[in-house]
Motif scaffolding. Sequence first.
Motif, PDB file in Angstrom:
ATOM      1  N   SER A  57       2.845   1.683  -3.295  1.00  0.00           N
ATOM      2  CA  SER A  57       1.951   2.090  -4.373  1.00  0.00           C
ATOM      3  C   SER A  57       1.568   3.559  -4.248  1.00  0.00           C
ATOM      4  O   SER A  57       1.535   4.292  -5.248  1.00  0.00           O
ATOM      5  CB  SER A  57       0.690   1.222  -4.353  1.00  0.00           C
ATOM      6  N   GLU A  58       1.293   4.010  -3.026  1.00  0.00           N
ATOM      7  CA  GLU A  58       0.857   5.388  -2.812  1.00  0.00           C
ATOM      8  C   GLU A  58       1.978   6.386  -3.062  1.00  0.00           C
ATOM      9  O   GLU A  58       1.761   7.462  -3.622  1.00  0.00           O
ATOM     10  CB  GLU A  58       0.317   5.546  -1.388  1.00  0.00           C
ATOM     11  N   LEU A  59       3.197   6.029  -2.634  1.00  0.00           N
ATOM     12  CA  LEU A  59       4.329   6.945  -2.766  1.00  0.00           C
ATOM     13  C   LEU A  59       5.130   6.725  -4.044  1.00  0.00           C
ATOM     14  O   LEU A  59       5.929   7.577  -4.445  1.00  0.00           O
ATOM     15  CB  LEU A  59       5.270   6.794  -1.565  1.00  0.00           C
ATOM     16  N   ASN A  60       4.946   5.553  -4.657  1.00  0.00           N
ATOM     17  CA  ASN A  60       5.729   5.169  -5.826  1.00  0.00           C
ATOM     18  C   ASN A  60       7.225   5.154  -5.502  1.00  0.00           C
ATOM     19  O   ASN A  60       8.056   5.627  -6.286  1.00  0.00           O
ATOM     20  CB  ASN A  60       5.450   6.098  -6.999  1.00  0.00           C
ATOM     21  N   VAL A  65       2.221   9.248   5.162  1.00  0.00           N
ATOM     22  CA  VAL A  65       1.743   8.005   4.557  1.00  0.00           C
ATOM     23  C   VAL A  65       2.130   6.811   5.421  1.00  0.00           C
ATOM     24  O   VAL A  65       1.319   5.907   5.671  1.00  0.00           O
ATOM     25  CB  VAL A  65       2.299   7.839   3.124  1.00  0.00           C
ATOM     26  N   SER A  82       9.813   0.266  -6.254  1.00  0.00           N
ATOM     27  CA  SER A  82       8.891   1.100  -7.018  1.00  0.00           C
ATOM     28  C   SER A  82       8.701   0.474  -8.398  1.00  0.00           C
ATOM     29  O   SER A  82       9.662   0.026  -9.023  1.00  0.00           O
ATOM     30  CB  SER A  82       9.458   2.514  -7.157  1.00  0.00           C
ATOM     31  N   ASN A 111      -0.072   6.953   8.647  1.00  0.00           N
ATOM     32  CA  ASN A 111      -1.476   6.651   8.381  1.00  0.00           C
ATOM     33  C   ASN A 111      -1.693   5.181   8.030  1.00  0.00           C
ATOM     34  O   ASN A 111      -2.667   4.562   8.470  1.00  0.00           O
ATOM     35  CB  ASN A 111      -2.011   7.533   7.244  1.00  0.00           C
ATOM     36  N   ALA A 112      -0.773   4.619   7.243  1.00  0.00           N
ATOM     37  CA  ALA A 112      -0.924   3.230   6.815  1.00  0.00           C
ATOM     38  C   ALA A 112      -0.784   2.248   7.966  1.00  0.00           C
ATOM     39  O   ALA A 112      -1.377   1.166   7.950  1.00  0.00           O
ATOM     40  CB  ALA A 112       0.105   2.911   5.736  1.00  0.00           C
ATOM     41  N   GLN A 130       0.828  -1.203   0.000  1.00  0.00           N
ATOM     42  CA  GLN A 130       0.000   0.000   0.000  1.00  0.00           C
ATOM     43  C   GLN A 130       0.865   1.256   0.000  1.00  0.00           C
ATOM     44  O   GLN A 130       0.631   2.196  -0.770  1.00  0.00           O
ATOM     45  CB  GLN A 130      -0.914   0.003   1.229  1.00  0.00           C
ATOM     46  N   ILE A 131       1.874   1.263   0.857  1.00  0.00           N
ATOM     47  CA  ILE A 131       2.756   2.430   0.977  1.00  0.00           C
ATOM     48  C   ILE A 131       3.554   2.649  -0.299  1.00  0.00           C
ATOM     49  O   ILE A 131       3.657   3.779  -0.804  1.00  0.00           O
ATOM     50  CB  ILE A 131       3.701   2.246   2.185  1.00  0.00           C
ATOM     51  N   GLN A 137       5.353  14.124   3.193  1.00  0.00           N
ATOM     52  CA  GLN A 137       4.300  13.241   2.690  1.00  0.00           C
ATOM     53  C   GLN A 137       4.602  11.791   3.061  1.00  0.00           C
ATOM     54  O   GLN A 137       3.700  11.032   3.467  1.00  0.00           O
ATOM     55  CB  GLN A 137       4.185  13.356   1.165  1.00  0.00           C
ATOM     56  N   THR A 138       5.859  11.405   2.944  1.00  0.00           N
ATOM     57  CA  THR A 138       6.267  10.036   3.261  1.00  0.00           C
ATOM     58  C   THR A 138       6.008   9.709   4.732  1.00  0.00           C
ATOM     59  O   THR A 138       5.508   8.626   5.061  1.00  0.00           O
ATOM     60  CB  THR A 138       7.757   9.836   2.935  1.00  0.00           C
TER      61      THR A 138
END
Length: 252
Positions: A99-102, A242, A123, A245-246, A96-97, A238-239
Amino acid sequence: MEEKQLKINHSVQKVFAIIEIMTAAKSPMTLNDISKQTTIPKATASRLLYTLMTLGYVQQNPKTADYSLSLKFKLLTNSTTINHDIVSLVRPYMQQISSELNEATCLSLCDKQELVYIESIDSQDNLLNVTQKIGKRAPLYCTGAGKLYLSKMSEEELEHYLAQTQLVPLTNQTIVTEKALKKELLKVREQGFSIDDEECELGVRCVAIPLMDQQQTLLATLSVSMPAIRASREKTNQTVEVLKNATRNFCL
């Protein structure tokens, strides 16, 4: 003068009888099964299991009430299945992480005063990517995940580590003095995450968060690694969000 004869502590005997039965079991056990197989009265077995739970070595399924040994216990005993167990639990969060952050996501443990990577997801889209080999080892003092482990050490444990470890500069960004490292660890404790700013490898920035058990013991670390060229202040912030939150409701 005769030596005082020591007596066996029967409570300790019973605790280890329970642990041995649960270690041999292929699946979680009911209180009734534990009581029967150890010949320990249910009330006594329940009390001992509760104590093991409060210490983090036994866990109970809230739906079935069955008992099983925790990952904390398996880490303590160096179980050969521990890596598989942790990876199975954490991999969906890593996917999930990533994918969200690439960006690449890594799972690591502390072993013999070193960091060891036990799982990595790369990635899928970026041509410029950071890859960590599974099984790779790295120093604690210059990695984001490693500094999390150091930040959880007591003052005595940290002093022992520093006495045994030479702070070798792997890059021109590596922290190489005890004073600077202690200041960095204080910052890590306060903010709840750690950053490796090209300290282990030039061109690579890493953001790491702890994965805790119910007793707030650090059992593993989850990190995101990215090329420094993409690691702007905004991307770093942002990292962190993420990652937090994850894993907000995740507990080993």
